[in-house]
Design a protein around this motif. Structure first.
Motif, PDB file in Angstrom:
ATOM      1  N   LYS A  81       5.233   4.460   4.468  1.00 46.73           N
ATOM      2  CA  LYS A  81       5.446   4.939   5.835  1.00 46.73           C
ATOM      3  C   LYS A  81       5.258   3.832   6.868  1.00 46.73           C
ATOM      4  O   LYS A  81       5.770   3.932   7.978  1.00 46.73           O
ATOM      5  CB  LYS A  81       4.462   6.083   6.152  1.00 46.73           C
ATOM      6  CG  LYS A  81       4.584   7.292   5.239  1.00 46.73           C
ATOM      7  CD  LYS A  81       5.889   8.023   5.443  1.00 46.73           C
ATOM      8  CE  LYS A  81       5.935   9.295   4.608  1.00 46.73           C
ATOM      9  NZ  LYS A  81       7.228   9.992   4.747  1.00 46.73           N
TER      10      LYS A  81
ATOM     11  N   GLU B 265       0.834  -1.200   0.000  1.00 43.12           N
ATOM     12  CA  GLU B 265       0.000   0.000   0.000  1.00 43.12           C
ATOM     13  C   GLU B 265       0.868   1.249   0.000  1.00 43.12           C
ATOM     14  O   GLU B 265       1.774   1.380   0.829  1.00 43.12           O
ATOM     15  CB  GLU B 265      -0.932  -0.002   1.213  1.00 43.12           C
ATOM     16  CG  GLU B 265      -2.023   1.056   1.152  1.00 43.12           C
ATOM     17  CD  GLU B 265      -3.023   0.895   2.289  1.00 43.12           C
ATOM     18  OE1 GLU B 265      -4.215   1.086   2.044  1.00 43.12           O
ATOM     19  OE2 GLU B 265      -2.604   0.571   3.408  1.00 43.12           O
TER      20      GLU B 265
ATOM     21  N   ARG C 125       0.497   5.601  -0.321  1.00 42.62           N
ATOM     22  CA  ARG C 125      -0.468   6.698  -0.278  1.00 42.62           C
ATOM     23  C   ARG C 125      -0.715   7.245  -1.681  1.00 42.62           C
ATOM     24  O   ARG C 125       0.219   7.506  -2.443  1.00 42.62           O
ATOM     25  CB  ARG C 125       0.059   7.810   0.625  1.00 42.62           C
ATOM     26  CG  ARG C 125      -0.945   8.940   0.852  1.00 42.62           C
ATOM     27  CD  ARG C 125      -0.322  10.014   1.745  1.00 42.62           C
ATOM     28  NE  ARG C 125       0.061   9.487   3.032  1.00 42.62           N
ATOM     29  CZ  ARG C 125      -0.777   9.389   4.065  1.00 42.62           C
ATOM     30  NH1 ARG C 125      -2.033   9.775   3.931  1.00 42.62           N
ATOM     31  NH2 ARG C 125      -0.350   8.904   5.218  1.00 42.62           N
ATOM     32  N   GLY C 126      -1.970   7.423  -2.024  1.00 45.02           N
ATOM     33  CA  GLY C 126      -2.343   7.978  -3.312  1.00 45.02           C
ATOM     34  C   GLY C 126      -2.382   6.969  -4.441  1.00 45.02           C
ATOM     35  O   GLY C 126      -2.649   7.330  -5.585  1.00 45.02           O
TER      36      GLY C 126
ATOM     37  N   GLY D 175       6.778   6.756  -0.832  1.00 42.73           N
ATOM     38  CA  GLY D 175       5.553   6.973  -0.078  1.00 42.73           C
ATOM     39  C   GLY D 175       5.262   5.947   0.989  1.00 42.73           C
ATOM     40  O   GLY D 175       4.264   6.058   1.678  1.00 42.73           O
TER      41      GLY D 175
END
Length: 820
Positions: free
Chosen positions: A680, A638, A640-641, A678
């Motif tokens: 995290k 996964e 982000r965005g 991206g």
């Protein structure tokens, strides 16, 4: 008088709490200084205010400011006695004095007012009002001057008052100084009480605010000084331009040159400190911070900067205890200089650790916590310092140089110190440098302590995470396992992702991947609880759907603060089957050994653990020997965005990539997905190669409850091991199997006994019965009738154990296969 000759002055000279306006022609004009608190009452009344308004300090303190300074309004132009329009500029800056006193000002303003004064009728007053910011009681600083006195003392000033602004006198007797000094450490945590007293003294003496000591903090009782300073610089530029245009020499500021130089020096120091503050602390990495601190002061402030830290700080341990002494080890962690390359490297190499004798200035600095200034290092002191360096002569590097040793402190504990040296031909360090160095060290100490704390907390977090993650053996019955854990990029690096494997009866293995939502120690603690619960319930051989149901119930009892996803898989290598149940987790990938094709399994999604009241479903999937099962948490796929489907597709593709080993296969997946920007979250990855167990490697017997069955079991086991070519293990295995069968016959409730042998990486022997009571080791004496059997098993077996099943229990042991 030429308009270019009047000027406003940086901090003026005065006695007591007098504040003055200065003029080159007429000298000083006293100012009244009044502080108004948030209730509108006078909290400070200077001697200048007593002279101007005829009211004593005792009469003024605590009175309502508006009543004490009755305002009759600005003078009309026709009463201005020859000074028509002189104050128009000030009147246009903001409300009149009464509005200021009433607290309707939110910005500095100035103006002219006529006040009714006892015994003096009316007084024409110039005033300046500075609203005060911060949590202190004071709300407004009011300065006032007798306009009539200005006209009388400063002839020829018509039209010039609009550029006059007050300058603050040295040694202003501000009554809140002690309180301000006491409160500064609460507002600026890096500051000690001693440092705050020094700063407050500078505020009051030199006229620059505490605000300039920290770009990000606002402190109480600090007016907007920038307005006056900008006005001062503008007035100076105007004077110079006007004088040059009319052919006159520049204004004669020789009398105040020393004071101007002092102001310039202070400003330069503040600019330097602000510059240093902007250059250090860009990273929470301790090593990077050390380098930043050293480079920030060379060569602008010093020519050589050596940084030493206490051993505990370098080691990333907790806060160092106690006052340093002659046994304290100091590590040289950085050395920056402007000398030719390599000159210092061999004599004082970075990384060296040493104690410092009590007679050195370094010991004095680190024990007192105060800077130590040595204007010039004499030959005697150079010899004293060099004596601690064995077989190295440091004297040519330090003798004749000016030295300043500043402590690196945090929370009143010395973490280290910096040795600053200047070339002999450079001006030596002075008292102002000492103050600057102390402030520099205070800022550097705070930054270093932040980095130290982060390093320490990161170490604690990693230790906690490592202790909570299992150390899975690379080989289980019928499968090989490889795992990876990647901490997230968030502060603290602790998350709730986990993986696990649990040995089950029948040579089966439970494979688990879970993810507690959120980060931090609480999530990690929740993860530990859930992981322990899964292990316990897996050992009870609960079906996957029932296990997730029980885990959800447990999460409800623990509290509704956290949710978790979990994928639970039971691999049966004998049946060649996976039994899976999912609680809101991303599905696993199967890589088929036959054609290398990868498949994202379509599972009933289920709700996350902790939602409550949602049923879970389980499915069975056939697998072939050599197939690979890939399970991971969403932090890997996964971003982000980005749609998670993109990550799942990349996971399937990378999992199918040929690899020489399981570890290589895991690394291929990590490289494929972790290079995308991206990410995290933390990542847990578990891969299992499902080797299976051939039917010829499994032997099973059904036994009755007859005590004679123990002999039959020993004979059957010995015969089977000879058939498998494991004759060397026959006697031991037969003995231990007979002990387990004897116990099962004694405790079984009548449903029969099953004896099983499994040949894999080890030799596994299992005995099933219908009694759920788990066996335990007993203290068996020489004459004891029972209890010796399990002692024999514990001594001769490589490993043994027992677990409950849905129909009773399984007791097992393993033996290491002989090398071929």
């Amino acid at each position: 008088m030429d308009r270019g000759t009047e000027r406003e002055t940086p901090p003026g000279r005065g006695a007591g709490d007098d504040v003055v306006l200065e003029h080159t022609a007429a000298g000083r004009v006293p100012l009244a200084v009044i502080l108004v608190d948030r209730a509108g009452l006078v909290s400070h009344w200077s001697r200048g205010a007593r002279r101007l308004f005829g009211v004593t300090k005792e009469e003024a303190i605590g009175q309502t400011a508006v009543d004490l300074l009755p305002v009759s309004g600005a003078l009309p132009d026709d009463e201005d006695t020859g000074s028509q329009g002189v104050f128009a500029h000030y009147d246009g800056l903001g409300p009149d004095l009464e509005s200021s006193l009433d607290g309707r000002l939110s910005y500095p303003a100035a103006g002219r007012a006529r006040l009714t004064v006892p015994e003096r009728d009316r007084v024409d007053v110039l005033w300046w009002a500075y609203p005060l910011v911060g949590p202190g009681q004071e709300r407004l600083l009011v300065l006032a001057a007798d306009a009539g006195g200005l006209r009388q003392d400063l002839p020829g000033t018509d039209g010039a008052f609009e550029r006059i602004a007050p300058g603050f006198a040295l040694h202003t007797d501000f009554p809140g100084a002690d309180e301000l000094a006491r409160r500064l450490p609460e507002i600026l945590p890096s500051m000690s009480v001693g440092e705050s007293a020094r700063i407050v003294g500078q505020v009051l003496e030199l006229g620059y605010p505490v605000l300039e000591f920290s770009q990000n903090e606002r402190v109480p009782v600090t007016p907007d000084w920038g307005v006056a300073r900008r006005a001062e610089r503008r007035a100076r530029r105007e004077r110079a331009a006007l004088a040059a245009a009319e052919g006159f020499p520049l204004p004669d500021d020789a009398a105040d040159e020393g004071e101007d130089l002092e102001y310039v020096a202070v400003r330069e120091r503040l600019e330097f400190l602000n510059e240093v503050s902007g250059r250090i602390g860009t990273s929470l990495d301790l090593a990077q911070t050390i380098i930043e601190v050293s480079k920030a002061v060379v060569p602008k402030f010093t020519d050589v900067a050596g940084t030493y830290l206490r051993e505990q700080v370098v080691a990333g341990e907790g806060f160092p205890d106690g006052v340093p002494d002659t046994t304290t080890m100091w590590h040289r962690v950085a050395l920056e200089h402007t000398d030719e390359p390599g000159r210092w490297d061999d004599v004082v190499p970075v990384g060296e650790a040493m104690p410092f004798p009590a007679h050195t200035p370094f010991f004095q600095c680190m024990t007192s916590g105060d800077p130590v200034l040595v204007p010039r290092i004499s030959e005697q002191m150079g010899h004293m310092i060099a004596s601690q360096f064995e077989k190295r002569d440091i004297r040519p590097l330090i003798t004749g140089r000016s030295m300043l040793v500043v402590p690196l402190k945090a929370r009143n504990v010395v973490l280290g110190f910096m040795i600053l040296l200047r070339h002999p031909e450079r001006v030596e360090f002075n008292d102002m440098d000492r103050v600057t160095g102390a402030e520099l060290a205070a800022r550097a100490g705070l930054v270093l302590d932040n980095a130290r704390m982060y390093t320490y907390q990161e170490s604690v977090a990693e230790t906690l995470q490592d202790s909570m993650l299992p150390h899975i053996p690379p080989r289980m019955a019928g499968c090989d396992i490889a795992t990876r854990y990647l901490p997230g990029t968030l502060l603290g690096r602790v998350g709730g992702d986990w993986f696990d494997s649990v040995k089950l009866p029948g040579a089966r293995t439970a494979l688990v991947v879970g993810d507690v939502m959120g980060h931090g120690l609480n999530s990690a603690a929740m993860m530990g609880q859930l992981r322990t619960a899964v292990q316990t319930m897996a050992a009870m051989d609960l079906p996957p759907a029932q296990l997730l149901r029980n885990l959800d119930d447990l999460a409800q009892r623990l509290g509704d603060s956290y949710l978790a996803t979990c994928l639970y898989v039971v691999y049966d290598p004998i049946a060649g089957e996976l039994h899976l149940a999912n609680a809101g987790h991303i599905p696993p990938v199967i890589v088929h050994a036959g054609d290398g094709r990868s498949e994202l399994l379509d599972l009933p999604t289920g709700a996350p653990i902790g939602v409550g009241g949602v049923p879970f479903e389980a499915i069975r999937v056939r697998v072939e020997p050599g197939d690979r099962l890939v399970m991971c948490t969403d932090g890997l796929v996964e971003v982000r965005g980005e749609d998670i489907g993109v990550g799942l597709a990349t996971l399937s593709e990378s999992a199918a990539h040929p690899a020489a080993s399981m570890d290589d296969a895991c690394d291929t997946i990590i490289r494929s997905l972790n290079t995308r920007g991206g990410r995290k979250d933390d990542v847990a990855l578990l891969m299992a190669r499902l080797n299976g167990i051939e039917p010829d490697d499994v032997a099973e017997w059904r036994l009755t409850l007859d005590p004679a069955e123990a002999g039959r079991a020993r004979a059957a086991v010995g015969e089977q091991l000879h058939e498998w070519g494991l004759a060397r293990l026959a006697d031991t295995t037969a003995l231990l199997a007979g002990e387990l069968v004897t116990n099962a016959v004694r405790h079984s409730r009548g449903r029969g006994i099953t004896l099983r042998l499994v040949r894999g990486d080890t030799l596994l022997c299992e005995v099933d019965d219908d009694d759920p009571t788990l066996p335990s080791l007993l203290a068996a004496g020489p004459d004891a009738e029972f209890g010796r059997g399990l002692h024999v098993v514990g001594v001769l077996a490589r490993e043994w154990g027992a677990s409950r099943t849905t129909t009773g229990k399984t007791v097992w042991f393993e033996l290491t296969l002989p090398r071929r």
